[in-house]
Design a protein around this motif. Structure first.
Motif, PDB file in Angstrom:
ATOM      1  N   LEU A  50      58.822  31.573  39.965  1.00 16.08           N
ATOM      2  CA  LEU A  50      58.797  32.374  38.748  1.00 16.08           C
ATOM      3  C   LEU A  50      57.875  33.575  38.934  1.00 16.08           C
ATOM      4  O   LEU A  50      56.743  33.438  39.386  1.00 16.08           O
ATOM      5  N   SER A  51      58.374  34.766  38.616  1.00 16.68           N
ATOM      6  CA  SER A  51      57.570  35.986  38.705  1.00 16.68           C
ATOM      7  C   SER A  51      56.891  36.247  37.365  1.00 16.68           C
ATOM      8  O   SER A  51      57.412  35.884  36.306  1.00 16.68           O
ATOM      9  N   SER A 222      50.716  28.692  26.816  1.00 13.79           N
ATOM     10  CA  SER A 222      50.094  27.672  27.662  1.00 13.79           C
ATOM     11  C   SER A 222      50.864  27.459  28.955  1.00 13.79           C
ATOM     12  O   SER A 222      51.981  27.954  29.125  1.00 13.79           O
ATOM     13  N   ALA A 223      50.239  26.675  29.850  1.00 10.58           N
ATOM     14  CA  ALA A 223      50.895  26.306  31.102  1.00 10.58           C
ATOM     15  C   ALA A 223      52.148  25.482  30.831  1.00 10.58           C
ATOM     16  O   ALA A 223      53.131  25.553  31.582  1.00 10.58           O
ATOM     17  N   ASP A 224      52.125  24.714  29.748  1.00 13.58           N
ATOM     18  CA  ASP A 224      53.309  23.921  29.390  1.00 13.58           C
ATOM     19  C   ASP A 224      54.472  24.828  29.017  1.00 13.58           C
ATOM     20  O   ASP A 224      55.624  24.547  29.374  1.00 13.58           O
ATOM     21  N   LYS A 227      55.825  26.121  32.227  1.00 17.82           N
ATOM     22  CA  LYS A 227      56.550  25.042  32.911  1.00 17.82           C
ATOM     23  C   LYS A 227      57.970  24.914  32.354  1.00 17.82           C
ATOM     24  O   LYS A 227      58.942  24.792  33.103  1.00 17.82           O
ATOM     25  N   LYS A 228      58.109  24.996  31.042  1.00 19.86           N
ATOM     26  CA  LYS A 228      59.425  24.903  30.411  1.00 19.86           C
ATOM     27  C   LYS A 228      60.302  26.102  30.797  1.00 19.86           C
ATOM     28  O   LYS A 228      61.504  25.952  31.024  1.00 19.86           O
ATOM     29  N   ILE A 229      59.678  27.276  30.872  1.00 23.45           N
ATOM     30  CA  ILE A 229      60.422  28.479  31.257  1.00 23.45           C
ATOM     31  C   ILE A 229      60.909  28.362  32.693  1.00 23.45           C
ATOM     32  O   ILE A 229      62.051  28.689  33.015  1.00 23.45           O
ATOM     33  N   ARG A 230      60.047  27.878  33.569  1.00 25.61           N
ATOM     34  CA  ARG A 230      60.430  27.685  34.976  1.00 25.61           C
ATOM     35  C   ARG A 230      61.577  26.679  35.084  1.00 25.61           C
ATOM     36  O   ARG A 230      62.549  26.899  35.806  1.00 25.61           O
ATOM     37  N   GLU A 231      61.496  25.606  34.333  1.00 23.15           N
ATOM     38  CA  GLU A 231      62.523  24.558  34.378  1.00 23.15           C
ATOM     39  C   GLU A 231      63.856  25.046  33.803  1.00 23.15           C
ATOM     40  O   GLU A 231      64.916  24.522  34.144  1.00 23.15           O
ATOM     41  N   SER A 232      63.807  26.060  32.946  1.00 20.96           N
ATOM     42  CA  SER A 232      65.035  26.587  32.345  1.00 20.96           C
ATOM     43  C   SER A 232      65.840  27.420  33.339  1.00 20.96           C
ATOM     44  O   SER A 232      66.988  27.763  33.080  1.00 20.96           O
ATOM     45  N   GLU A 255      46.040  29.184  35.815  1.00 22.67           N
ATOM     46  CA  GLU A 255      46.237  28.084  34.872  1.00 22.67           C
ATOM     47  C   GLU A 255      47.652  28.096  34.307  1.00 22.67           C
ATOM     48  O   GLU A 255      48.329  27.069  34.223  1.00 22.67           O
ATOM     49  N   LEU A 256      48.117  29.287  33.909  1.00 19.33           N
ATOM     50  CA  LEU A 256      49.464  29.396  33.350  1.00 19.33           C
ATOM     51  C   LEU A 256      50.535  29.054  34.379  1.00 19.33           C
ATOM     52  O   LEU A 256      51.557  28.450  34.055  1.00 19.33           O
ATOM     53  N   ARG A 257      50.283  29.454  35.625  1.00 21.71           N
ATOM     54  CA  ARG A 257      51.230  29.142  36.701  1.00 21.71           C
ATOM     55  C   ARG A 257      51.302  27.639  36.971  1.00 21.71           C
ATOM     56  O   ARG A 257      52.291  27.157  37.505  1.00 21.71           O
ATOM     57  N   GLY A 258      50.207  26.956  36.666  1.00 19.85           N
ATOM     58  CA  GLY A 258      50.133  25.544  37.011  1.00 19.85           C
ATOM     59  C   GLY A 258      49.677  25.322  38.429  1.00 19.85           C
ATOM     60  O   GLY A 258      49.979  24.290  39.041  1.00 19.85           O
ATOM     61  N   ASP A 259      48.906  26.305  38.971  1.00 18.34           N
ATOM     62  CA  ASP A 259      48.396  26.174  40.340  1.00 18.34           C
ATOM     63  C   ASP A 259      47.430  24.999  40.420  1.00 18.34           C
ATOM     64  O   ASP A 259      46.678  24.724  39.482  1.00 18.34           O
ATOM     65  N   GLU A 260      47.455  24.367  41.557  1.00 14.85           N
ATOM     66  CA  GLU A 260      46.533  23.238  41.784  1.00 14.85           C
ATOM     67  C   GLU A 260      45.117  23.762  41.985  1.00 14.85           C
ATOM     68  O   GLU A 260      44.892  24.806  42.561  1.00 14.85           O
TER      69      GLU A 260
END
Length: 260
Positions: A50-51, A222-224, A227-232, A255-260
């Motif tokens: 996701l960009s 939020s990161a959530d 995450k939903k946008i990426r999954e879409s 944080e928004l990306r969900g990076d470890e």
């Protein structure tokens, strides 16, 4: 008249004032004389993951004054350092307190592509965007008819600019596709009444062929949400004040990306 209609009408008046200073033909020749780059905005959004298009915005009708001081160059450089793929810059002066100088100065200071986010009602504004250093412009289906959309996309192509064609519902998605859009953004905020539905882009994603770049706009908190946008299956997300208000933009974007 909706707020969107009001903004579009004011944009027409703004263009009329611009043309009094620099005639349309003269501006067009200036734009055409500049190097034609190979659509860097589209290239930036075609990554494997996701960009992120990060927004510089001083104010908005829905949020009011977002950044009273608005150190736009600092914000843009922080976005680039944080790993943003592109920067969206509001240039609409009355309702968003934007300025053409924001785009001109930021585009000179960063190496990532810049989107002129405005209410384009005339090809004049696309030629302006090229001269100001933009790599892309926003075209909003709700304020343009099909002839305008097709002509404005053609103007962008001639200049080597990308057109992010914004839709809000199924009919506008179909119009954007029929008019030749290569990038479609779905705004989760209804520009007619400014209500937000964060699932709007998810519902409309299936209507857009995979070869068309798909951008989810607005409503990210939020990161959530990301995450939903990426999954879409979206290719990119446009993030505004959630990131802009963060003190540490690099950490917030991670944080928004969900990076470890």
């Amino acid at each position: 008249m909706t707020i969107l209609d009001k903004i579009a009408e004011r944009a027409k008046l703004r263009v009329a004032r611009y043309k009094e200073k620099i005639p349309a033909d003269e501006l067009k020749q200036r734009a055409l004389s500049l190097p034609r780059r190979n659509f860097p905005f589209e290239v930036a959004l075609k990554s494997d993951d996701l960009s992120f298009i990060c927004e510089c915005k001083k104010a908005s009708p829905s949020k009011g004054l977002i950044a009273p001081d608005f150190p736009y160059l600092t914000i843009a450089k922080e976005y680039e350092s944080a790993g943003a793929d592109a920067i969206s810059i509001l240039t609409e002066p009355e309702f968003f307190l934007g300025s053409d100088k924001f785009l001109a100065e930021i585009s000179r200071e960063v190496s990532i592509p810049c989107l002129r986010k405005d209410f384009v009602v005339d090809a004049y504004m696309i030629n302006q965007a090229k001269i100001l250093g933009a790599s892309a412009v926003l075209l909003i289906c709700a304020i343009l008819n099909d002839v305008q959309l097709k002509n404005f996309i053609a103007t962008c192509d001639e200049l080597g600019l990308s057109a992010l064609v914004e839709a809000h519902d199924e009919s506008e998605i179909k119009r954007a596709l029929n008019c030749g859009a290569r990038i479609i953004g779905v705004n989760n905020r209804n520009l007619k009444d400014f209500t937000v539905d964060t699932d709007n882009a998810k519902r409309l994603r299936e209507l857009v062929p995979p070869e068309i770049i798909f951008v989810s706009e607005s409503g990210v908190q939020s990161a959530d949400d990301v995450k939903k946008i990426r999954e879409s299956g979206a290719d990119a997300v446009l993030i505004g004040e959630t990131l802009m208000r963060a003190v540490d933009k690099k950490s917030k974007l991670a944080e928004l990306r969900g990076d470890e």
